[in-house]
Design a protein around this motif. Structure first.
Motif, PDB file in Angstrom:
ATOM      1  N   LYS A 132       0.841  -1.211   0.000  1.00 33.33           N
ATOM      2  CA  LYS A 132       0.000   0.000   0.000  1.00 33.33           C
ATOM      3  C   LYS A 132       0.875   1.259   0.000  1.00 33.33           C
ATOM      4  CE  LYS A 132      -4.110   0.014   0.983  1.00 33.33           C
ATOM      5  NZ  LYS A 132      -5.440  -0.115   0.483  1.00 33.33           N
ATOM      6  N   ALA A 133       1.996   1.172   0.722  1.00 31.39           N
ATOM      7  CA  ALA A 133       2.897   2.333   0.770  1.00 31.39           C
ATOM      8  C   ALA A 133       3.491   2.586  -0.611  1.00 31.39           C
ATOM      9  CB  ALA A 133       4.000   2.093   1.797  1.00 31.39           C
ATOM     10  N   ASP A 134       3.907   1.505  -1.300  1.00 31.30           N
ATOM     11  CA  ASP A 134       4.433   1.634  -2.673  1.00 31.30           C
ATOM     12  C   ASP A 134       3.374   2.266  -3.573  1.00 31.30           C
ATOM     13  OD1 ASP A 134       7.047   0.679  -2.657  1.00 31.30           O
ATOM     14  OD2 ASP A 134       6.388  -1.414  -2.667  1.00 31.30           O
ATOM     15  N   MET A 135       2.146   1.778  -3.413  1.00 39.26           N
ATOM     16  CA  MET A 135       1.052   2.285  -4.252  1.00 39.26           C
ATOM     17  C   MET A 135       0.826   3.770  -4.018  1.00 39.26           C
ATOM     18  SD  MET A 135      -1.865  -0.634  -4.275  1.00 39.26           S
ATOM     19  CE  MET A 135      -3.219   0.494  -4.052  1.00 39.26           C
ATOM     20  N   ALA A 136       0.841   4.151  -2.720  1.00 30.11           N
ATOM     21  CA  ALA A 136       0.609   5.560  -2.369  1.00 30.11           C
ATOM     22  C   ALA A 136       1.704   6.433  -2.978  1.00 30.11           C
ATOM     23  CB  ALA A 136       0.565   5.733  -0.858  1.00 30.11           C
ATOM     24  N   MET A 137       2.934   5.902  -2.959  1.00 27.35           N
ATOM     25  CA  MET A 137       4.049   6.692  -3.484  1.00 27.35           C
ATOM     26  C   MET A 137       3.873   6.954  -4.980  1.00 27.35           C
ATOM     27  SD  MET A 137       7.988   6.134  -2.627  1.00 27.35           S
ATOM     28  CE  MET A 137       8.288   5.117  -4.001  1.00 27.35           C
ATOM     29  N   GLN A 138       3.491   5.891  -5.681  1.00 24.72           N
ATOM     30  CA  GLN A 138       3.326   6.045  -7.128  1.00 24.72           C
ATOM     31  C   GLN A 138       2.079   6.850  -7.481  1.00 24.72           C
ATOM     32  OE1 GLN A 138       3.644   2.004  -8.449  1.00 24.72           O
ATOM     33  NE2 GLN A 138       5.716   1.962  -7.645  1.00 24.72           N
TER      34      GLN A 138
ATOM     35  N   VAL B 273       9.803   4.307   2.829  1.00 24.06           N
ATOM     36  CA  VAL B 273       9.719   3.773   1.470  1.00 24.06           C
ATOM     37  C   VAL B 273      10.035   4.886   0.469  1.00 24.06           C
ATOM     38  CG1 VAL B 273       8.170   2.670  -0.208  1.00 24.06           C
ATOM     39  CG2 VAL B 273       7.945   2.141   2.231  1.00 24.06           C
ATOM     40  N   THR B 274      11.052   4.664  -0.336  1.00 31.82           N
ATOM     41  CA  THR B 274      11.398   5.645  -1.365  1.00 31.82           C
ATOM     42  C   THR B 274      11.554   4.890  -2.692  1.00 31.82           C
ATOM     43  OG1 THR B 274      13.787   5.384  -1.209  1.00 31.82           O
ATOM     44  CG2 THR B 274      12.806   6.952   0.298  1.00 31.82           C
ATOM     45  N   SER B 275      11.793   5.626  -3.770  1.00 31.02           N
ATOM     46  CA  SER B 275      11.972   4.940  -5.056  1.00 31.02           C
ATOM     47  C   SER B 275      13.288   4.152  -5.060  1.00 31.02           C
ATOM     48  CB  SER B 275      11.950   5.967  -6.185  1.00 31.02           C
ATOM     49  OG  SER B 275      12.899   6.962  -5.903  1.00 31.02           O
ATOM     50  N   ARG B 276      14.193   4.503  -4.119  1.00 31.41           N
ATOM     51  CA  ARG B 276      15.490   3.821  -4.057  1.00 31.41           C
ATOM     52  C   ARG B 276      15.449   2.543  -3.228  1.00 31.41           C
ATOM     53  NH1 ARG B 276      19.494   8.094  -1.767  1.00 31.41           N
ATOM     54  NH2 ARG B 276      18.300   9.883  -2.409  1.00 31.41           N
ATOM     55  N   GLY B 277      14.411   2.385  -2.425  1.00 36.27           N
ATOM     56  CA  GLY B 277      14.328   1.175  -1.595  1.00 36.27           C
ATOM     57  C   GLY B 277      13.644   1.459  -0.271  1.00 36.27           C
ATOM     58  N   LYS B 278      13.781   0.505   0.635  1.00 34.92           N
ATOM     59  CA  LYS B 278      13.058   0.598   1.908  1.00 34.92           C
ATOM     60  C   LYS B 278      14.048   0.548   3.073  1.00 34.92           C
ATOM     61  CE  LYS B 278       8.880  -1.500   0.042  1.00 34.92           C
ATOM     62  NZ  LYS B 278       9.254  -1.471  -1.369  1.00 34.92           N
ATOM     63  N   THR B 279      13.856   1.428   4.047  1.00 36.98           N
ATOM     64  CA  THR B 279      14.747   1.464   5.208  1.00 36.98           C
ATOM     65  C   THR B 279      13.901   1.400   6.474  1.00 36.98           C
ATOM     66  OG1 THR B 279      16.072   3.046   3.951  1.00 36.98           O
ATOM     67  CG2 THR B 279      16.602   2.838   6.287  1.00 36.98           C
ATOM     68  N   LYS B 280      14.259   0.449   7.355  1.00 31.94           N
ATOM     69  CA  LYS B 280      13.533   0.349   8.629  1.00 31.94           C
ATOM     70  C   LYS B 280      14.121   1.320   9.634  1.00 31.94           C
ATOM     71  CE  LYS B 280      11.317  -3.965   9.210  1.00 31.94           C
ATOM     72  NZ  LYS B 280      11.353  -5.322   9.574  1.00 31.94           N
TER      73      LYS B 280
ATOM     74  N   HIS C 164       7.380  11.816  -2.510  1.00 30.37           N
ATOM     75  CA  HIS C 164       8.814  11.549  -2.537  1.00 30.37           C
ATOM     76  C   HIS C 164       9.138  10.398  -1.584  1.00 30.37           C
ATOM     77  CE1 HIS C 164       8.613  15.756  -4.020  1.00 30.37           C
ATOM     78  NE2 HIS C 164       9.423  15.226  -4.907  1.00 30.37           N
ATOM     79  N   ILE C 165       8.432  10.386  -0.464  1.00 26.78           N
ATOM     80  CA  ILE C 165       8.655   9.338   0.544  1.00 26.78           C
ATOM     81  C   ILE C 165       7.305   8.976   1.178  1.00 26.78           C
ATOM     82  CG2 ILE C 165       9.666   8.880   2.835  1.00 26.78           C
ATOM     83  CD1 ILE C 165      12.078  10.493   2.023  1.00 26.78           C
ATOM     84  N   VAL C 166       7.130   7.686   1.440  1.00 24.67           N
ATOM     85  CA  VAL C 166       5.980   7.276   2.256  1.00 24.67           C
ATOM     86  C   VAL C 166       6.534   6.543   3.475  1.00 24.67           C
ATOM     87  CG1 VAL C 166       3.893   5.847   2.377  1.00 24.67           C
ATOM     88  CG2 VAL C 166       4.401   7.103   0.280  1.00 24.67           C
TER      89      VAL C 166
END
Ligand code: PAZ
Length: 329
Positions: free
Chosen positions: A258-264, A286-293, A269-271
């Motif tokens: 859902k976060a990826d979807m919201a970003m697109q 979540v960014t277009s470059r990847g995911k960081t916890k 820029h970031i979700v």
């Protein structure tokens, strides 16, 4: 809720309909004046060589009134802690003086510079001295002094502007005002949209005026979808600003998708994705470059420290990128 006979609810979510049919924002003129002065001051500082970033932090829940003379409303769980805490860390990571925060918060939710104060009772903060004056209890002396000092400094130096809201109508009208006022700041503006905003509402014209009567039997409610304003914010209100939205889910299996979807879908820029069960302990950026916890390291550690630190870095990269694009690099 179709309680006003004959009135037509819109068939699809519609931004124009939402704003045209919303009750007028109380204090609109004063709020708009305050915003104008706040942003103008920032622009003047930027022109004199000190570029100031402006972050609009939204915080807390929104209510959805069920009656025009509202007795009942739909609410949500948000306390406003994330927004309030992030406001304080933003001042820290951008370095005081280099960022101004527009803190738009749900009335009565957590406030910046108050998180070390006791939550239980205001009265526990104070004592009556022998000469009958009121004094702060010794046990809270340090935190109260620190809160007052930090808060006053932020307000007096023009680094913090608070704009409260209660309903979904107020929230979105304020967001529109803030975003259009910040548009002139281009990439120096950032939106940190941590508020838990209702996805459904009752259009004002479809709402009964008076208190819903239980004598009328069971209540059938039809809620309309709140139009997706994130796209409008990105495309029309403040297209060059750096935009971070939050996504909360209860089902971990769908959260990141859902976060990826919201970003697109909304060109964020970031979700920041979080799950209700552990949202104070862990979020995923979540960014277009990847995911960081980003995690909290214990009871007295706010994950917002790392989160804001990371987001400030990304905002600087965005400013740089927009600058080089503008210069044709
Ligand atoms: O306000 P709080 O600290 O109790 O909670 C923060 C939060 C969970 C509301 C926020 O991190 C968030 O996910 N906001 C967006 C919620 C959503 O509309 O999906």
């Amino acid at each position: 809720m179709d309680s006003k006979k004959g009135s037509k609810a819109p068939g699809s979510p519609d931004v124009e309909y939402f704003f045209n049919s919303a009750p007028p924002l109380k204090g609109r003129v004063q709020t708009s004046q305050k915003l104008k002065e706040f942003v103008e001051k920032i622009v003047r500082s930027s022109e004199s060589g000190r570029p100031i970033r402006v972050v609009c932090v939204t915080s807390g829940g929104t209510t959805v009134p069920l009656e025009q003379r509202c007795v009942r409303y739909i609410d949500n769980f948000s306390s406003g802690y994330r927004g309030a805490t992030s406001t304080e860390y933003s001042c820290f990571f951008y370095k005081n003086g280099c960022v101004s925060i527009i803190f738009s918060n749900f009335r009565g939710s957590c406030q910046p510079y108050c998180r070390y104060l006791p939550h239980d009772s205001f009265l526990e903060l104070f004592d009556i001295a022998e000469d009958s004056t009121i004094k702060v209890c010794e046990s809270h002396d340090t935190v109260v002094k620190r809160s007052i000092k930090d808060y006053r400094k932020a307000v007096e130096e023009g680094l913090l502007l608070k704009i409260p809201f209660t309903t979904i109508f107020e929230y979105l009208q304020i967001l529109q005002m803030v975003a259009t006022s910040m548009n002139c700041l281009k990439s120096l503006g950032m939106f940190y949209l941590a508020a838990a905003v209702s996805d459904f509402y009752v259009p004002w014209e479809n709402m009964v005026e008076h208190k819903i009567q239980s004598t009328e039997g069971p209540l059938d409610m039809r809620l309309t979808q709140v139009p997706k304003m994130l796209s409008v914010l990105r495309k029309d209100w403040a297209p060059s600003a750096f935009c971070i939205s939050f996504k909360l889910e209860t089902d971990p299996d769908i959260l990141l998708q859902k976060a990826d979807m919201a970003m697109q879908k909304y060109s964020m820029h970031i979700v920041v994705a979080n799950e209700l069960a552990n949202y104070k302990k862990e979020v995923t950026v979540v960014t277009s470059r990847g995911k960081t916890k980003v995690c909290s390291h214990g009871k007295d550690h706010d994950l917002e420290a790392e989160l804001v630190d990371l987001l400030v870095d990304r905002h600087f990269e965005h400013i740089k990128k927009c600058g080089s694009e503008a210069n044709g690099a």
